[in-house]
Design a protein around this motif. Sequence first.
Motif, PDB file in Angstrom:
ATOM      1  N   ARG A 103       0.746  -1.236   0.019  1.00 59.53           N
ATOM      2  CA  ARG A 103       0.228  -0.036  -0.085  1.00 59.53           C
ATOM      3  C   ARG A 103       0.914   1.229   0.052  1.00 59.53           C
ATOM      4  O   ARG A 103       0.645   2.314  -0.961  1.00 59.53           O
ATOM      5  N   GLY A 104       1.780   1.382   0.754  1.00 58.44           N
ATOM      6  CA  GLY A 104       2.862   2.475   0.815  1.00 58.44           C
ATOM      7  C   GLY A 104       3.385   2.520  -0.500  1.00 58.44           C
ATOM      8  O   GLY A 104       3.370   3.810  -1.235  1.00 58.44           O
ATOM      9  N   LEU A 105       4.035   1.476  -1.228  1.00 68.32           N
ATOM     10  CA  LEU A 105       4.494   1.522  -2.551  1.00 68.32           C
ATOM     11  C   LEU A 105       3.520   2.077  -3.518  1.00 68.32           C
ATOM     12  O   LEU A 105       3.858   2.810  -4.359  1.00 68.32           O
ATOM     13  N   GLY A 106       2.149   1.398  -3.495  1.00 68.88           N
ATOM     14  CA  GLY A 106       1.370   1.937  -4.390  1.00 68.88           C
ATOM     15  C   GLY A 106       0.904   3.358  -4.389  1.00 68.88           C
ATOM     16  O   GLY A 106       0.737   4.216  -5.178  1.00 68.88           O
ATOM     17  N   LEU A 107       0.769   3.772  -3.029  1.00 69.20           N
ATOM     18  CA  LEU A 107       0.477   5.596  -2.755  1.00 69.20           C
ATOM     19  C   LEU A 107       1.531   6.077  -3.398  1.00 69.20           C
ATOM     20  O   LEU A 107       1.276   7.106  -3.781  1.00 69.20           O
TER      21      LEU A 107
ATOM     22  N   TRP B  85       1.202   8.707  -6.368  1.00 69.14           N
ATOM     23  CA  TRP B  85       1.515  10.232  -6.253  1.00 69.14           C
ATOM     24  C   TRP B  85       2.098  10.641  -7.178  1.00 69.14           C
ATOM     25  O   TRP B  85       1.976  11.657  -7.680  1.00 69.14           O
ATOM     26  N   LEU B  86       3.538   9.598  -7.588  1.00 70.02           N
ATOM     27  CA  LEU B  86       4.435  10.285  -8.507  1.00 70.02           C
ATOM     28  C   LEU B  86       3.609  10.275  -9.850  1.00 70.02           C
ATOM     29  O   LEU B  86       3.799  11.441 -10.801  1.00 70.02           O
ATOM     30  N   VAL B  87       2.839   9.403 -10.451  1.00 66.75           N
ATOM     31  CA  VAL B  87       2.010   9.191 -11.834  1.00 66.75           C
ATOM     32  C   VAL B  87       1.298  10.563 -11.676  1.00 66.75           C
ATOM     33  O   VAL B  87       1.282  11.375 -12.795  1.00 66.75           O
ATOM     34  N   MET B  88       0.629  10.917 -10.684  1.00 69.60           N
ATOM     35  CA  MET B  88      -0.488  11.753 -10.511  1.00 69.60           C
ATOM     36  C   MET B  88       0.322  13.171 -10.715  1.00 69.60           C
ATOM     37  O   MET B  88       0.009  14.051 -11.354  1.00 69.60           O
ATOM     38  N   THR B  89       1.332  13.117  -9.993  1.00 69.86           N
ATOM     39  CA  THR B  89       2.120  14.596  -9.861  1.00 69.86           C
ATOM     40  C   THR B  89       3.043  14.847 -11.158  1.00 69.86           C
ATOM     41  O   THR B  89       2.910  15.948 -11.688  1.00 69.86           O
ATOM     42  N   LEU B  90       3.758  13.756 -11.947  1.00 69.24           N
ATOM     43  CA  LEU B  90       4.512  14.010 -12.849  1.00 69.24           C
ATOM     44  C   LEU B  90       3.848  13.889 -14.367  1.00 69.24           C
ATOM     45  O   LEU B  90       4.343  14.140 -15.167  1.00 69.24           O
ATOM     46  N   LEU B  91       2.687  12.971 -14.360  1.00 68.22           N
ATOM     47  CA  LEU B  91       2.114  12.557 -15.689  1.00 68.22           C
ATOM     48  C   LEU B  91       0.634  13.021 -15.739  1.00 68.22           C
ATOM     49  O   LEU B  91       0.429  14.077 -16.565  1.00 68.22           O
ATOM     50  N   VAL B  92      -0.168  12.823 -14.837  1.00 70.40           N
ATOM     51  CA  VAL B  92      -1.496  13.188 -14.965  1.00 70.40           C
ATOM     52  C   VAL B  92      -1.858  14.676 -14.933  1.00 70.40           C
ATOM     53  O   VAL B  92      -2.460  15.167 -15.651  1.00 70.40           O
TER      54      VAL B  92
END
Length: 411
Positions: A242-246, A250-257
């Motif tokens: 869960r920690g790794l998924g979060l 967060w990285l995908v949402m911040t850097l891509l989406v």
Amino acid sequence: MDYGKHQAPQGYEPGEGILTTLIRIPVRIVVLVLVLPARMVWDALTALWHAADRVLLRPLGRALLWLLDTLVLTPLAWLYTWVLTPLGKAAAWLAVALFVWPWIGLWRYVIVPVARYGIAVPAVWLYAHVLTPLGHGLRWIGTALLLPALHGLGNGIGWLITVLLIVPLRFLWRYVAVPVVRYGLVVPVVWLYANVLTPIGLGTAWVLSRLWQGTAWTLGTLWQGTAWVLAQLWRGIAATGRGLGLAVAWLVMTLLVAPIGWAYRRILTPVGREIAAAFEVAWRIAGYVSRAVGRALAWLAWHLIGAPVSWAYRTVCTPVGHFLRDAVWAPARRAAAEAGRAARAALTTARETVRQARRDAWRALVGAPAAERPGEPRGIPARTLGSTTTVPSAAQASESPLGGDPFAKQG
């Protein structure tokens, strides 16, 4: 209303960004430059298509339909009506005559008479005059002779079987087999089951049940411990996942989406909307321009070609045509009509002359009929002096020398 504040122009959405305001006019100019030739070509092709449809395609279609009706449908209808239908009727009649009527005649005049008079009538006669009396005789023999004899014979055989077989077997079953089986087999087996096998089975079952309970308790304890260890291990792995998924989310949402969404909302959507609006406006403006160009070309064509042709038609061709119609065509038509009437009258006169000449020649050759000679009395045909032959051309005269009636004073 406060007119000092800035108001968005009509057709523009309020709250548009600086990018939309900057690219609107250049985009519309570029799109207009790109769309105008396409719209003019489209309008030209549309006009050409309508003209070709009105001038070429519709007459061609009517001509093709007429040719189809004249060269295909009418011959096919005639062929079907006057060739195929009679041939079909003739073929049907021939098929009936060759395949149906022979079978009907065979059935009616061969099979039915043969079956009736060759099979049915002899069979009925045989049944009525031979088989029925024979059956009645056999039934009387069986009823009067064989049945009493068989009844007595059956009673005797039954008494013998009862005395010699059934009574001894019943005695053996009741007084020998039943006591031997009951006291020699059943009673010992029941005692052995009740006093030996049942206690042994109960003891064995108790021992096995205690052994199963111990084994089940041991295995249950081991399984509970193993399950607790595995559950704790799974909780740790799940927490780590869960920690790794979060973190990854967060990285995908911040850097891509988020950048893609911002670019879509702030750049692509306004640009696309402006391009679509620019295409719409440019297509409409190009339509106006194309219509104006078309009207200008039509005006030029009228003033360069249509007006001179119309003036020449009204000023030159129409008076010349009227002059030719009044001075040349009308007299020529009247002269042709008079010549035709004169020719018809001459032909009529010539026909009458030829008929009269033929009639006169016929009279000169064979003489006129008696009904056509005026002034001649009708009576008994004249005869020659030395012959009894009647002369058709001789004048009719009375046999009296004075020309009177020789029978007038008689009676």
